[in-house]
Design a protein around this motif. Structure first.
Motif, mmCIF file in Angstrom:
data_model
loop_
_atom_site.group_PDB
_atom_site.id
_atom_site.type_symbol
_atom_site.label_atom_id
_atom_site.label_comp_id
_atom_site.label_asym_id
_atom_site.label_seq_id
_atom_site.Cartn_x
_atom_site.Cartn_y
_atom_site.Cartn_z
ATOM 1 N N ALA A 5 1.052 -1.093 0.022
ATOM 2 C CA ALA A 5 -0.487 0.087 -0.170
ATOM 3 C C ALA A 5 0.917 0.579 0.013
ATOM 4 O O ALA A 5 0.677 2.775 -0.028
ATOM 5 N N TYR A 6 2.583 1.160 0.323
ATOM 6 C CA TYR A 6 2.708 2.029 0.212
ATOM 7 C C TYR A 6 3.653 3.291 -0.816
ATOM 8 O O TYR A 6 3.490 1.875 -1.981
ATOM 9 N N SER A 7 2.883 4.272 -1.000
ATOM 10 C CA SER A 7 3.809 4.897 -2.219
ATOM 11 C C SER A 7 5.381 4.477 -2.168
ATOM 12 O O SER A 7 5.863 4.274 -1.229
ATOM 13 N N PRO A 8 6.407 4.587 -3.158
ATOM 14 C CA PRO A 8 7.647 3.763 -3.962
ATOM 15 C C PRO A 8 8.102 5.057 -3.017
ATOM 16 O O PRO A 8 7.866 6.214 -2.541
ATOM 17 N N VAL A 9 9.881 4.767 -2.960
ATOM 18 C CA VAL A 9 10.802 5.260 -2.217
ATOM 19 C C VAL A 9 11.760 5.294 -2.867
ATOM 20 O O VAL A 9 12.254 4.255 -4.282
ATOM 21 N N GLY A 10 12.901 6.249 -3.236
ATOM 22 C CA GLY A 10 14.031 5.886 -3.549
ATOM 23 C C GLY A 10 15.352 6.084 -2.447
ATOM 24 O O GLY A 10 16.326 6.455 -3.330
ATOM 25 N N HIS A 11 14.565 5.697 -1.596
ATOM 26 C CA HIS A 11 16.226 5.392 -0.859
ATOM 27 C C HIS A 11 15.698 4.067 0.417
ATOM 28 O O HIS A 11 14.545 3.186 0.024
ATOM 29 N N ASP A 12 16.635 3.822 1.034
ATOM 30 C CA ASP A 12 16.348 2.755 2.163
ATOM 31 C C ASP A 12 16.320 3.044 3.429
ATOM 32 O O ASP A 12 16.400 1.532 4.370
ATOM 33 N N ASP A 13 15.893 4.672 4.087
ATOM 34 C CA ASP A 13 15.932 5.212 4.449
ATOM 35 C C ASP A 13 14.694 3.774 5.429
ATOM 36 O O ASP A 13 13.173 4.461 4.610
ATOM 37 N N PRO A 14 14.304 3.315 6.496
ATOM 38 C CA PRO A 14 13.260 2.356 6.956
ATOM 39 C C PRO A 14 12.084 3.573 7.279
ATOM 40 O O PRO A 14 12.463 4.735 7.881
ATOM 41 N N VAL A 15 10.796 3.735 7.023
ATOM 42 C CA VAL A 15 10.022 4.307 6.859
ATOM 43 C C VAL A 15 8.664 4.366 8.031
ATOM 44 O O VAL A 15 8.601 2.629 8.325
ATOM 45 N N ASP A 16 8.224 5.025 8.793
ATOM 46 C CA ASP A 16 7.731 4.573 9.533
ATOM 47 C C ASP A 16 6.121 4.374 9.000
ATOM 48 O O ASP A 16 5.735 4.905 7.941
ATOM 49 N N GLU A 17 4.610 4.582 9.481
ATOM 50 C CA GLU A 17 3.154 4.584 9.789
ATOM 51 C C GLU A 17 2.378 5.699 8.911
ATOM 52 O O GLU A 17 1.922 5.964 8.651
ATOM 53 N N THR A 18 3.590 7.022 9.023
ATOM 54 C CA THR A 18 3.050 7.942 8.404
ATOM 55 C C THR A 18 3.579 8.032 6.773
ATOM 56 O O THR A 18 2.997 8.548 6.352
ATOM 57 N N TRP A 19 4.236 7.413 5.932
ATOM 58 C CA TRP A 19 4.293 7.841 4.964
ATOM 59 C C TRP A 19 2.893 6.830 4.086
ATOM 60 O O TRP A 19 2.332 6.446 4.197
ATOM 61 N N GLU A 20 3.220 7.903 2.675
ATOM 62 C CA GLU A 20 1.967 7.981 2.169
ATOM 63 C C GLU A 20 1.594 6.230 1.713
ATOM 64 O O GLU A 20 2.565 5.885 1.294
ATOM 65 N N THR A 21 0.297 6.402 1.259
ATOM 66 C CA THR A 21 -0.056 4.362 1.057
ATOM 67 C C THR A 21 -1.069 4.707 0.123
ATOM 68 O O THR A 21 -2.172 4.826 -0.656
#
Length: 348
Positions: free
Chosen positions: A131-147
């Protein structure tokens, strides 16, 4: 009756009544195990197909009900529940998206409506890392990342739709304690045969996927992903259903799986291939009906974020008992041995 803050159980009642929708699949079977482990919950298991014949001790105390979320009247199914855990989902058939939409999107909306009409005080719903939107890095995202979904694959679009439906439900029904979990790829040995059928199709015979027969594994350049054992997700879902928590929770086993890890797991040499080439090859096989998943799903895997599980650890008291490699090993070892269970979707 109301739930106590510490335990989530109804005051004056020994056991909670928890309705698990989609109870016979990979996540559902693990959730039932977790809920019935200490006898603290009265479990009503809902599925399109209930187990046949004598039940094993694992499911002996569970009441099974047959219902299809896309068509059934769900209010009587959830009525009287202290919590509903919604896990029903169809990954296939990818060539008939209207069928998966009817279960995954429309079915989820119908569950939400039934929960509201029946006055159920708590709802736990399975979302996904997809459900999460794509990222361009490998830093772990928390639950506020766009879905907004990791790619155009139907699976990702449907997971994003469910996230929006849950957002709307939370606004319209603040009286309902709402939890959503977003696990990484979920594996367990008893789901090995089901997952071979879902992701490998009819041509992926169990004996052909024996690691002793695979000398070389092609790996798209840059591939890395997280995984989690179904048992660990089941424990998190059971905790979310029976304790006074709310919000979203990422779930993943320790570690990240990439080319090196896949080579070790498969005991094979790995060959790096361009992701675009792999995507086009998978698309061609999908259009030719030789592969059951489209290239857009590989796009999603390549763009998935890595997730932080700090919130689940802090608020759910959750720690994975299996690493990401352990989870993937469970399914890889189970496939050639035709591992499964008595539950209809998981049968060998």
């Amino acid at each position: 009756m109301r739930l106590t803050q510490q335990t989530g159980r109804r005051e004056g009642v020994d056991n909670m009544k928890v309705v698990v929708i989609g109870a016979s699949g990979n996540l559902g079977s693990a959730t039932i195990r977790a809920l019935t482990a200490d006898g603290a919950a009265e479990v009503v298991a809902v599925a399109r197909r209930a187990p046949d014949g004598p039940r094993t001790h694992e499911h002996a105390s569970v009441e099974w009900r047959v219902a299809d979320v896309s068509t059934a009247n769900l209010e009587p199914v959830v009525e009287g529940a202290d919590a509903v855990v919604h896990l029903a989902w169809k990954f296939q058939p990818t060539h008939r998206p209207e069928e998966t939409w009817a279960t995954n999107a429309v079915g989820t909306r119908r569950v939400l409506e039934a929960v509201a009409r029946a006055g159920v005080p708590a709802l736990v719903c399975a979302s996904s890392v997809a459900a999460y939107s794509p990222v361009g890095h490998d830093d772990p995202v928390d639950e506020t990342w766009e879905t907004d979904g990791a790619s155009s694959a139907a699976y990702c679009r449907e997971k994003a739709y469910v996230e929006r439906a849950l957002d709307a439900f939370a606004c319209a029904h603040p009286e309902v304690r709402l939890v959503r979990v977003r696990p990484a790829f979920v594996f367990q040995r008893s789901a090995a045969s089901e997952q071979r059928r879902i992701f490998g199709g009819a041509l992926a015979r169990p004996e052909l996927l024996d690691r002793r027969r695979i000398p070389v594994v092609p790996v798209p350049a840059g591939l890395r992903f997280q995984a989690v054992h179904a048992g660990d997700v089941g424990r998190a879902l059971a905790t979310a259903a029976t304790t006074d928590v709310t919000g979203a929770y990422n779930l993943s086993g320790d570690g990240v799986i990439g080319r090196d890890e896949l080579g070790e797991l498969m005991d094979a040499r790995t060959v790096e291939v361009p992701p675009r080439l792999a995507r086009h090859g998978l698309d061609g096989a999908w259009y030719a009906r030789l592969a059951p998943v489209p290239g857009s799903l590989l796009d999603a895997v390549m763009q998935l974020p890595l997730m932080s599980t700090a919130r689940a650890e802090l608020e759910l008291g959750w720690q994975p008992r299996h690493s990401a490699i352990d989870a993937l090993e469970a399914v890889l070892s189970g496939i050639p041995q035709k591992a499964g269970s008595e539950l209809p979707p998981l049968r060998p």
